[in-house]
Design an enzyme around this catalytic site. Structure first.
Site, PDB file in Angstrom:
ATOM      1  N   HIS A 213       0.802  -1.231   0.000  1.00 44.42           N
ATOM      2  CA  HIS A 213       0.000   0.000   0.000  1.00 44.42           C
ATOM      3  C   HIS A 213       0.834   1.280   0.000  1.00 44.42           C
ATOM      4  O   HIS A 213       0.299   2.357  -0.207  1.00 44.42           O
ATOM      5  CB  HIS A 213      -0.931   0.042   1.219  1.00 44.42           C
ATOM      6  CG  HIS A 213      -0.199   0.389   2.471  1.00 44.42           C
ATOM      7  ND1 HIS A 213       0.425  -0.552   3.232  1.00 44.42           N
ATOM      8  CD2 HIS A 213       0.059   1.585   3.050  1.00 44.42           C
ATOM      9  CE1 HIS A 213       1.023   0.040   4.232  1.00 44.42           C
ATOM     10  NE2 HIS A 213       0.820   1.333   4.160  1.00 44.42           N
TER      11      HIS A 213
HETATM   12  C1  UD1 Z   1      -2.122   5.552   5.065  1.00 44.69           C
HETATM   13  C2  UD1 Z   1      -0.864   6.031   5.757  1.00 44.69           C
HETATM   14  C3  UD1 Z   1       0.114   4.877   5.934  1.00 44.69           C
HETATM   15  C4  UD1 Z   1      -0.569   3.683   6.589  1.00 44.69           C
HETATM   16  C5  UD1 Z   1      -1.747   3.291   5.727  1.00 44.69           C
HETATM   17  C6  UD1 Z   1      -2.494   2.074   6.220  1.00 44.69           C
HETATM   18  C7  UD1 Z   1      -0.278   8.367   5.358  1.00 44.69           C
HETATM   19  C8  UD1 Z   1       0.642   9.275   4.643  1.00 44.69           C
HETATM   20  N1  UD1 Z   1      -0.197   7.075   5.003  1.00 44.69           N
HETATM   21  O1  UD1 Z   1      -1.823   5.278   3.695  1.00 44.69           O
HETATM   22  O2  UD1 Z   1       1.180   5.309   6.772  1.00 44.69           O
HETATM   23  O3  UD1 Z   1       0.344   2.612   6.715  1.00 44.69           O
HETATM   24  O4  UD1 Z   1      -2.649   4.409   5.685  1.00 44.69           O
HETATM   25  O5  UD1 Z   1      -3.453   1.666   5.300  1.00 44.69           O
HETATM   26  O6  UD1 Z   1      -1.028   8.788   6.193  1.00 44.69           O
HETATM   27  N2  UD1 Z   1      -8.320   5.157  -0.192  1.00 44.69           N
HETATM   28  C9  UD1 Z   1      -9.546   4.568  -0.407  1.00 44.69           C
HETATM   29  N3  UD1 Z   1     -10.319   4.304   0.679  1.00 44.69           N
HETATM   30  C10 UD1 Z   1      -9.951   4.598   1.925  1.00 44.69           C
HETATM   31  C11 UD1 Z   1      -8.713   5.239   2.144  1.00 44.69           C
HETATM   32  C12 UD1 Z   1      -7.910   5.489   1.079  1.00 44.69           C
HETATM   33  O7  UD1 Z   1      -9.931   4.277  -1.520  1.00 44.69           O
HETATM   34  O8  UD1 Z   1     -10.693   4.334   2.891  1.00 44.69           O
HETATM   35  C13 UD1 Z   1      -7.447   5.421  -1.343  1.00 44.69           C
HETATM   36  C14 UD1 Z   1      -7.721   6.741  -1.990  1.00 44.69           C
HETATM   37  O9  UD1 Z   1      -7.556   6.571  -3.371  1.00 44.69           O
HETATM   38  C15 UD1 Z   1      -6.588   7.620  -1.478  1.00 44.69           C
HETATM   39  C16 UD1 Z   1      -5.465   6.637  -1.340  1.00 44.69           C
HETATM   40  O10 UD1 Z   1      -6.108   5.412  -0.932  1.00 44.69           O
HETATM   41  O11 UD1 Z   1      -6.331   8.665  -2.339  1.00 44.69           O
HETATM   42  C17 UD1 Z   1      -4.411   7.007  -0.334  1.00 44.69           C
HETATM   43  O12 UD1 Z   1      -4.996   7.253   0.921  1.00 44.69           O
HETATM   44  P1  UD1 Z   1      -4.131   7.746   2.173  1.00 44.69           P
HETATM   45  O13 UD1 Z   1      -5.015   8.517   3.040  1.00 44.69           O
HETATM   46  O14 UD1 Z   1      -2.822   8.324   1.754  1.00 44.69           O
HETATM   47  O15 UD1 Z   1      -3.881   6.403   2.928  1.00 44.69           O
HETATM   48  P2  UD1 Z   1      -3.046   5.109   2.668  1.00 44.69           P
HETATM   49  O16 UD1 Z   1      -2.467   4.933   1.337  1.00 44.69           O
HETATM   50  O17 UD1 Z   1      -3.950   4.045   3.141  1.00 44.69           O
END
Ligand code: UD1
Length: 370
Positions: A213
């Site tokens: 991820h």
């Molecule tokens: C975040 C944390 C990471 C943690 C991880 C666990 C940061 C910078 N990163 O990354 O340290 O290990 O969570 O999962 O805070 N998205 C969805 N649904 C959701 C959440 C996210 O579709 O419920 C997708 C969206 O496209 C979004 C992308 O994931 O743009 C990135 O979301 P982000 O908030 O950066 O979280 P993680 O990649 O999960």
């Protein structure tokens, strides 16, 4: 006393919260603030009830976005809650944007920030998590470290007051979930529902488990393709619960999972993931939490990065850095868990008790942390 507020927002934080909240709420009134960074049912809502976490008192619904926008929205919303509630302290967990935003909002209001999982460093400032943990540590009043190495990292940055080694709160949750005996997670067969709703049965030790991820892997098409190609040509099936962020990028790459060995499925719940892990041959991951959980369950781990914060597991040869290198990934498929090695790298599963004791003395001494 008003209350201790706990700020969370992303999947690994719900797990860490579970152990601390269970202990701390026996002693202090506690309230939970969910930033809404994770909003998918499979990453958020489904974690609360199995982990016995009450519904959050606030869900700020901040959602996804570029780092600046997401973090900025969180700071504004968290500040609003803190101004209203005026808690005695704010507990933050780990290294996500929710951690940093909540810590900054509280520190500027002179509300003591208590950081669980402090002092970890990958020494790679291009990763958002490294920026988050560095800055959070520097505005925290009490720093709860999982290991002595984390304490040493903080000392090198001049942070020595309010620093405590308590062990890993994730071990507390794992042991509690397994009823104190991790053997009870062993199964002869693992049954999963694949992405296409098909039912798949995997015998113990005859499959690998993979998760992915991190932005550094997922947002870079060449790294993502290299990992997927290497995993899909391993000798046994690879159970792969796909994070929504990864699913989105895989769709954009036109990757459908076949014809190789990948068994794609929705993100697993906490208990299900522990069962997948406890019975797999080797874990392939870029997750921080799973690297430790593999060590606790004596499952060899191959980390899909060129560095890790959990260096002790590498020194014990329980974990190996394979980055996105096909040869190294394939070689790791034959790893075994080391017979010998130092036990208790990250405490004994009583981190939350220690944290609660320390917070009690902090509050009864009027905030004197020395
Ligand atoms: C975040 C944390 C990471 C943690 C991880 C666990 C940061 C910078 N990163 O990354 O340290 O290990 O969570 O999962 O805070 N998205 C969805 N649904 C959701 C959440 C996210 O579709 O419920 C997708 C969206 O496209 C979004 C992308 O994931 O743009 C990135 O979301 P982000 O908030 O950066 O979280 P993680 O990649 O999960």
């Amino acid at each position: 006393m008003s209350c201790i507020c706990h700020a969370v927002g992303a999947r690994p934080q719900f797990i860490k919260l579970a152990s601390v909240l269970a202990k701390m709420s026996e002693v202090f009134p506690c309230r939970v603030l969910h930033t809404g960074q994770h909003y998918d049912r499979c990453l958020s809502g489904e974690f609360f009830s199995p982990l016995r976490i009450p519904e959050p008192d606030w869900n700020l619904g901040v959602g996804s976005g570029p780092h600046g926008a997401q973090t900025g929205r969180m700071i504004e919303e968290v500040e609003r809650v803190l101004l209203d509630e005026r808690p005695n302290a704010l507990v933050v967990y780990g290294d996500t944007n929710s951690t940093l935003a909540s810590a900054l909002a509280a520190a500027k209001l002179n509300i003591p920030v208590l950081h669980v999982e402090a002092g970890l460093r990958s020494f790679d400032k291009s990763a958002p998590e490294e920026i988050n943990r560095l800055l959070t540590d520097h505005v925290s009043k009490i720093l709860f470290c999982p290991s002595q190495r984390a304490v040493d990292n903080l000392a090198r940055e001049g942070i020595v007051d309010g620093v405590h080694v308590v062990g890993d709160v994730m071990l507390d949750v794992l042991l509690r979930t397994a009823g104190g005996d991790v053997e009870c997670l062993k199964r002869e067969l693992i049954r999963v529902r694949g992405e296409g709703e098909e039912r798949i049965t995997l015998p113990r030790g005859e499959y690998y488990l993979a998760t992915l991820h991190r932005a550094e892997n997922v947002d870079d098409p060449s790294r993502l393709t290299a990992i997927l190609n290497a995993l899909s040509t391993l000798p046994e099936p690879v159970l792969f619960p796909v994070h929504p962020r990864t699913a989105k990028e895989m769709r954009e790459l036109g990757h459908k999972g076949g014809p190789g060995k990948l068994v794609l499925m929705e993100p697993a719940g906490y208990m299900q993931m522990l069962e997948f892990l406890a019975n797999c041959r080797v874990l392939f991951t870029d997750s921080g939490g799973l690297q430790k959980e593999a060590y606790y369950l004596k499952i060899p781990c191959a980390t899909l990065r060129d560095r890790t914060e959990w260096v002790e597991t590498i020194e014990q040869e329980a974990n190996r850095l394979v980055d996105v290198d096909c040869e190294r990934i394939h070689a790791a498929a034959g790893m075994t868990f080391p017979e010998t090695g130092r036990a208790g790298l990250y405490g004994d599963g009583t981190a939350a008790d220690k944290i609660t004791q320390i917070v009690r003395s902090f509050l009864t001494s009027g905030g004197d942390i020395s």
